[in-house]
Design a protein around this motif. Structure first.
Motif, PDB file in Angstrom:
ATOM      1  N   PHE A  64       4.972   3.210  -5.563  1.00  0.00           N
ATOM      2  CA  PHE A  64       4.939   2.932  -7.012  1.00  0.00           C
ATOM      3  C   PHE A  64       6.005   3.766  -7.725  1.00  0.00           C
ATOM      4  CE2 PHE A  64       0.164   1.664  -7.174  1.00  0.00           C
ATOM      5  CZ  PHE A  64       0.493   0.317  -7.124  1.00  0.00           C
ATOM      6  N   THR A  65       6.060   5.057  -7.358  1.00  0.00           N
ATOM      7  CA  THR A  65       7.020   5.956  -7.994  1.00  0.00           C
ATOM      8  C   THR A  65       8.451   5.494  -7.751  1.00  0.00           C
ATOM      9  OG1 THR A  65       5.436   7.735  -7.659  1.00  0.00           O
ATOM     10  CG2 THR A  65       7.689   8.405  -8.188  1.00  0.00           C
ATOM     11  N   LYS A  66       8.746   5.102  -6.508  1.00  0.00           N
ATOM     12  CA  LYS A  66      10.091   4.604  -6.180  1.00  0.00           C
ATOM     13  C   LYS A  66      10.400   3.334  -6.961  1.00  0.00           C
ATOM     14  CE  LYS A  66       9.893   4.969  -1.453  1.00  0.00           C
ATOM     15  NZ  LYS A  66      10.305   4.560  -0.098  1.00  0.00           N
ATOM     16  N   CYS A  82       3.293   0.932 -17.206  1.00  0.00           N
ATOM     17  CA  CYS A  82       1.929   1.305 -16.824  1.00  0.00           C
ATOM     18  C   CYS A  82       1.479   0.376 -15.697  1.00  0.00           C
ATOM     19  CB  CYS A  82       0.990   1.182 -18.014  1.00  0.00           C
ATOM     20  SG  CYS A  82      -0.706   1.631 -17.601  1.00  0.00           S
ATOM     21  N   VAL A  83       1.155   0.966 -14.587  1.00  0.00           N
ATOM     22  CA  VAL A  83       0.726   0.211 -13.412  1.00  0.00           C
ATOM     23  C   VAL A  83      -0.714   0.588 -13.117  1.00  0.00           C
ATOM     24  CG1 VAL A  83       1.039  -0.075 -10.934  1.00  0.00           C
ATOM     25  CG2 VAL A  83       3.030   0.359 -12.397  1.00  0.00           C
ATOM     26  N   HIS A  84      -1.572  -0.403 -13.011  1.00  0.00           N
ATOM     27  CA  HIS A  84      -2.953  -0.110 -12.642  1.00  0.00           C
ATOM     28  C   HIS A  84      -3.377  -1.132 -11.599  1.00  0.00           C
ATOM     29  CE1 HIS A  84      -7.005   1.349 -13.001  1.00  0.00           C
ATOM     30  NE2 HIS A  84      -7.436   0.111 -13.151  1.00  0.00           N
ATOM     31  N   HIS A  85      -3.648  -0.668 -10.392  1.00  0.00           N
ATOM     32  CA  HIS A  85      -4.074  -1.587  -9.333  1.00  0.00           C
ATOM     33  C   HIS A  85      -5.466  -1.177  -8.900  1.00  0.00           C
ATOM     34  CE1 HIS A  85      -4.129  -4.244  -5.941  1.00  0.00           C
ATOM     35  NE2 HIS A  85      -2.869  -4.571  -6.088  1.00  0.00           N
ATOM     36  N   ARG A  86      -6.368  -2.146  -8.935  1.00  0.00           N
ATOM     37  CA  ARG A  86      -7.735  -1.816  -8.533  1.00  0.00           C
ATOM     38  C   ARG A  86      -7.907  -1.914  -7.028  1.00  0.00           C
ATOM     39  NH1 ARG A  86     -12.369  -4.466 -11.572  1.00  0.00           N
ATOM     40  NH2 ARG A  86     -13.418  -2.872 -10.350  1.00  0.00           N
ATOM     41  N   LEU A  87      -8.885  -1.159  -6.533  1.00  0.00           N
ATOM     42  CA  LEU A  87      -9.237  -1.207  -5.114  1.00  0.00           C
ATOM     43  C   LEU A  87     -10.710  -1.573  -5.003  1.00  0.00           C
ATOM     44  CD1 LEU A  87      -7.422   1.993  -3.811  1.00  0.00           C
ATOM     45  CD2 LEU A  87      -6.645  -0.385  -3.706  1.00  0.00           C
ATOM     46  N   GLY A  88     -11.132  -1.874  -3.775  1.00  0.00           N
ATOM     47  CA  GLY A  88     -12.533  -2.259  -3.564  1.00  0.00           C
ATOM     48  C   GLY A  88     -12.739  -3.707  -3.973  1.00  0.00           C
ATOM     49  N   TRP A  89     -13.948  -4.019  -4.358  1.00  0.00           N
ATOM     50  CA  TRP A  89     -14.351  -5.390  -4.704  1.00  0.00           C
ATOM     51  C   TRP A  89     -14.004  -5.635  -6.156  1.00  0.00           C
ATOM     52  CZ3 TRP A  89     -15.866  -9.833  -2.624  1.00  0.00           C
ATOM     53  CH2 TRP A  89     -16.556 -10.746  -3.414  1.00  0.00           C
ATOM     54  N   VAL A  90     -13.080  -6.534  -6.413  1.00  0.00           N
ATOM     55  CA  VAL A  90     -12.516  -6.601  -7.759  1.00  0.00           C
ATOM     56  C   VAL A  90     -12.204  -7.989  -8.284  1.00  0.00           C
ATOM     57  CG1 VAL A  90     -11.407  -4.352  -7.684  1.00  0.00           C
ATOM     58  CG2 VAL A  90     -10.175  -6.328  -6.838  1.00  0.00           C
ATOM     59  N   LEU A  94      -4.931  -6.531 -11.217  1.00  0.00           N
ATOM     60  CA  LEU A  94      -3.882  -5.607 -11.601  1.00  0.00           C
ATOM     61  C   LEU A  94      -3.248  -5.904 -12.944  1.00  0.00           C
ATOM     62  CD1 LEU A  94      -1.056  -7.330 -10.533  1.00  0.00           C
ATOM     63  CD2 LEU A  94      -1.881  -6.414  -8.408  1.00  0.00           C
ATOM     64  N   PRO A  95      -3.577  -5.121 -13.969  1.00  0.00           N
ATOM     65  CA  PRO A  95      -2.706  -5.219 -15.132  1.00  0.00           C
ATOM     66  C   PRO A  95      -1.495  -4.295 -14.988  1.00  0.00           C
ATOM     67  CG  PRO A  95      -4.794  -4.164 -15.740  1.00  0.00           C
ATOM     68  CD  PRO A  95      -4.746  -4.283 -14.234  1.00  0.00           C
ATOM     69  N   TRP A  96      -0.325  -4.863 -15.118  1.00  0.00           N
ATOM     70  CA  TRP A  96       0.944  -4.131 -15.128  1.00  0.00           C
ATOM     71  C   TRP A  96       1.539  -4.370 -16.495  1.00  0.00           C
ATOM     72  CZ3 TRP A  96       4.453  -2.403 -11.028  1.00  0.00           C
ATOM     73  CH2 TRP A  96       3.844  -2.314  -9.777  1.00  0.00           C
ATOM     74  N   GLN A  97       2.072  -3.351 -17.142  1.00  0.00           N
ATOM     75  CA  GLN A  97       2.643  -3.547 -18.452  1.00  0.00           C
ATOM     76  C   GLN A  97       3.917  -2.746 -18.586  1.00  0.00           C
ATOM     77  OE1 GLN A  97       0.078  -4.367 -21.411  1.00  0.00           O
ATOM     78  NE2 GLN A  97      -1.712  -4.541 -20.122  1.00  0.00           N
ATOM     79  N   ILE A  98       4.879  -3.354 -19.254  1.00  0.00           N
ATOM     80  CA  ILE A  98       6.177  -2.708 -19.469  1.00  0.00           C
ATOM     81  C   ILE A  98       6.609  -2.971 -20.900  1.00  0.00           C
ATOM     82  CG2 ILE A  98       8.644  -2.882 -18.904  1.00  0.00           C
ATOM     83  CD1 ILE A  98       7.894  -3.216 -16.013  1.00  0.00           C
ATOM     84  N   SER A  99       7.051  -1.938 -21.575  1.00  0.00           N
ATOM     85  CA  SER A  99       7.563  -2.133 -22.933  1.00  0.00           C
ATOM     86  C   SER A  99       9.055  -1.848 -22.987  1.00  0.00           C
ATOM     87  CB  SER A  99       6.814  -1.236 -23.926  1.00  0.00           C
ATOM     88  OG  SER A  99       6.967   0.121 -23.586  1.00  0.00           O
ATOM     89  N   SER A 100       9.757  -2.562 -23.863  1.00  0.00           N
ATOM     90  CA  SER A 100      11.183  -2.333 -24.067  1.00  0.00           C
ATOM     91  C   SER A 100      11.527  -2.745 -25.492  1.00  0.00           C
ATOM     92  CB  SER A 100      12.017  -3.120 -23.056  1.00  0.00           C
ATOM     93  OG  SER A 100      11.808  -4.506 -23.221  1.00  0.00           O
TER      94      SER A 100
END
Lengths: 155, 155
Positions: A64-66, A82-90, A94-100
């Motif tokens: 993710f960092t790379k 902003c990266v948010h990836h869920r794990l487990g039963w979901v 994944l909401p991913w958001q980028i502002s510019s």
């Protein structure tokens, strides 16, 4: 405001609004969001009723960092990621958001994010079917995937 | 579930979550969102502190309908489209959301939506500055815009 890149892998649910708030900025006029959800596909007489995700967390975090560094290099005006990836039963996953400041950068950047996530980040997905079966799915776009190593199991 | 295309022009605030809920679907694995916000630009010693939007509502609504039909023709797998554009004194401005089974369609469709909105839909924007001035801005991408017809007024 200073550029931020919060990334997380978690079993908790995060609201879309929380993620939008994390990337909002007075210097930005554009927020692009991608939300992955569970698609209830039917195939061979069985239907996907949910997904389970597992990750090699340390390696995923480093990927993710790379990836975020690569995005900032390609679109220098990108402000918050902003990266948010869920794990487990979901669901949703994944909401991913980028502002510019202007929209084209955030729109192109979010597409690259998701493409690279599918290609490089060690997160695995198990489809769970209404027939009580499940199977770990590999990602066809993944650089180290081999199309025929998926396994099935009962739940 | 049947494809839906709710579009609205309104002075009310709509939460991102409400719009996400409007496009969620068990047949879709991808939701793409674009949110336009107020960018506090500084130019010529004055700073934008807010935006005011007005529309020729009947024509804008009819252009939204045409645009959504065009999107469905170009990306037939697109399932739900939700367009919400605020009017009056606002921030944030427009959440647009599109769902599709796979991500590429919703991502390309949302870019075309915003590009076409800027080019064809009769909605005007007034920038309000911290110096008590304001000015109606025309959209440089608009097909019927002339770069030098903008006017200034005091607020």
């Amino acid at each position: 405001d200073a550029a931020s890149t919060p990334t997380s892998l978690s079993r908790d649910w995060l609201s879309v609004q929380e993620v939008v708030d994390a990337v909002s900025s007075s210097s930005c006029g554009a927020i692009s969001v991608f939300i992955g959800t569970t698609r209830e596909d039917e195939l061979d007489g069985r239907k996907v009723i949910g997904l389970e995700y597992e990750a090699y967390e340390l390696m995923a975090q480093s990927e993710f960092t790379k990836l975020c560094a690569d995005i900032r290099e390609r679109w220098p005006t990108v402000t918050h990621i902003c990266v948010h990836h869920r794990l487990g039963w979901v669901r949703p996953v994944l909401p991913w958001q980028i502002s510019s400041p202007h929209r084209h950068d955030s729109q192109q950047a979010i597409q690259r994010c998701i493409d690279q996530l599918k290609a490089n980040i060690p997160i695995w997905k198990k489809e769970v079917y209404d027939t009580q079966d499940s199977s770990w799915k590999e990602n066809a776009e993944c650089s180290w995937s081999t199309r025929n190593k998926s396994s099935s199991e009962s739940v």
